[in-house]
Design an enzyme around this catalytic site. Structure first.
Site, PDB file in Angstrom:
ATOM      1  CG  HIS A   7     -38.840 -69.618 -26.374  1.00 61.95           C
ATOM      2  ND1 HIS A   7     -40.096 -70.121 -26.615  1.00 61.95           N
ATOM      3  CD2 HIS A   7     -39.021 -68.294 -26.165  1.00 61.95           C
ATOM      4  CE1 HIS A   7     -40.983 -69.136 -26.562  1.00 61.95           C
ATOM      5  NE2 HIS A   7     -40.359 -68.013 -26.280  1.00 61.95           N
ATOM      6  CD  GLU A 130     -44.021 -66.886 -25.104  1.00 63.60           C
ATOM      7  OE1 GLU A 130     -42.779 -66.818 -25.161  1.00 63.60           O
ATOM      8  OE2 GLU A 130     -44.751 -66.838 -26.119  1.00 63.60           O
TER       9      GLU A 130
END
Ligand code: CO
Length: 134
Positions: A7, A130
């Protein structure tokens, strides 16, 4: 080592307005807001055919994205998330290469219920990264 882009997270100053824009203007499939008190954010997930967008809005007084929005009042890309198969192996390889892992260095459970780690943006061209174990 890194796999798919899981994402892109975008910090937004108005979650309802941003959700409506993705749904109505961009024609995306937009989920309902979810409070993530452990992470200090309210998240809206937007499903795209090849990845996801996460709209992030501060939750609580010590939200980690409040400072980001103070510096970027109209919002902005906050981080990108890459998938890895083994987050401990990924962490150890990155540390051996000199990259800084944020926090304790131990994975936390992220917004999708999977172990995640964050890497220092100064080590990656100004981009907060991340890693999520899939
Ligand atoms: Co994320």
């Amino acid at each position: 080592m890194i796999g798919r882009l899981n994402h892109v997270a975008i910090a937004v100053p108005d979650l309802a307005a941003a959700s409506a824009q993705y749904a109505d203007v961009l024609g995306a499939t937009v989920g309902a807001p979810q409070d993530e008190p452990d992470h200090g954010v309210t998240v809206v997930f937007i499903e795209l055919p090849n990845t996801k967008i996460e709209l992030l809005y501060p939750l609580g007084d010590d939200s980690p994205i409040r400072g980001f929005l103070d510096k970027n009042p109209s919002g902005g890309i906050h981080h990108m998330c890459f998938e890895v198969e083994d987050i401990i192996a990924a962490r150890d390889r990155l540390k051996a290469e000199g990259a800084r892992v944020l926090g304790s260095g131990d994975p936390k459970i992220g917004a999708h219920g999977k172990p995640v780690l964050f890497l220092h943006p100064k080590d990656f061209n100004g981009t907060l990264i991340e890693l999520e174990q899939i």
